[in-house]
Design a protein around this motif. Sequence first.
Motif, short mmCIF file in Angstrom:
data_model
loop_
_atom_site.label_atom_id
_atom_site.label_comp_id
_atom_site.label_asym_id
_atom_site.label_seq_id
_atom_site.Cartn_x
_atom_site.Cartn_y
_atom_site.Cartn_z
N UNK A 46 33.30 61.89 -60.96
CA UNK A 46 32.93 60.92 -59.93
C UNK A 46 32.58 59.62 -60.63
N UNK A 47 32.64 58.54 -59.87
CA UNK A 47 32.27 57.24 -60.45
C UNK A 47 30.76 57.10 -60.61
N UNK A 48 30.01 57.97 -59.95
CA UNK A 48 28.56 57.93 -60.04
C UNK A 48 28.08 59.11 -60.89
N UNK A 49 27.24 58.84 -61.87
CA UNK A 49 26.79 59.89 -62.79
C UNK A 49 25.99 60.97 -62.07
N UNK A 50 25.07 60.58 -61.21
CA UNK A 50 24.22 61.56 -60.53
C UNK A 50 25.06 62.45 -59.60
N UNK A 51 26.03 61.85 -58.94
CA UNK A 51 26.90 62.63 -58.06
C UNK A 51 27.72 63.64 -58.86
N UNK A 52 28.19 63.21 -60.02
CA UNK A 52 28.93 64.13 -60.89
C UNK A 52 28.06 65.32 -61.28
N UNK A 86 30.85 59.80 -70.13
CA UNK A 86 31.44 58.66 -69.41
C UNK A 86 32.88 58.42 -69.85
N UNK A 87 33.68 57.95 -68.94
CA UNK A 87 35.05 57.53 -69.24
C UNK A 87 35.09 56.00 -69.15
#
Length: 237
Positions: A46-52, A86-87
């Motif tokens: 996901x683009x959001x770390x917490x969501x990932x 992170x990517x």
Amino acid sequence: MTETPTSAPHPSHGTPTAPRVTVRGEAHLEVDPEIAHITITLTARNTDRRTTLDDLTRRNTTILDLIKSHGDTVEKLETGTLTIRPELARHGRGERIRAYHGSIQLTATLSDFTTLGELVARLADQELTRVDGPWWALRPTSPHHAAARRQAVHEALQRAREYAEALDTRIGALLELSDTGTTGGPAFATAAYGGAGALRSAHVETATDAAPVDLEPVRQNVDAQVEAAFTLIPPNL
């Protein structure tokens, strides 16, 4: 005080009055496996770390509950590596993060191979889940290891008797017995279920569970080798 006489130790090599014969005994068994290991890799992006991280945690809970629902047929369940990375974007200036990738690796050991086929199918049917294996094996305490060692000792004893018979004599005493190797051969087969091309979408719902995967256990090799030294009753040559 009277000392109890002790017998003189046998020499490391034979003598005319105590000939020595050294033989090797080997055993090779092919037996059915007792357990199987599989590795389950869960991923999230996901683009959001917490969501990932939240997505990964949710999938991990779902998979753990699924595996544990098979009861005592699952002998061991372990969590391995957890990764959140992170990517970075390929273009543009600065360190701009494009997305976050997360993964968790689990290892399960099962003793019921019918359950194994069912579990593999159900795991591979989960979203963003990869299954690798099975790796077939014997338990470290398997009686097959002891059976191979006994067979190797019996073969060494039989060889020594045959040499003694060829000299028209018989064996006397056991001088030494050495275990030169007992192994359970690395006989296994692996397969991967899931992957980028076969991962379910989070929006897809299935009415029934996936059909069990038909798995054929790979027989295991158990080898044992010993070396034994005996004295011979001096033959009349």
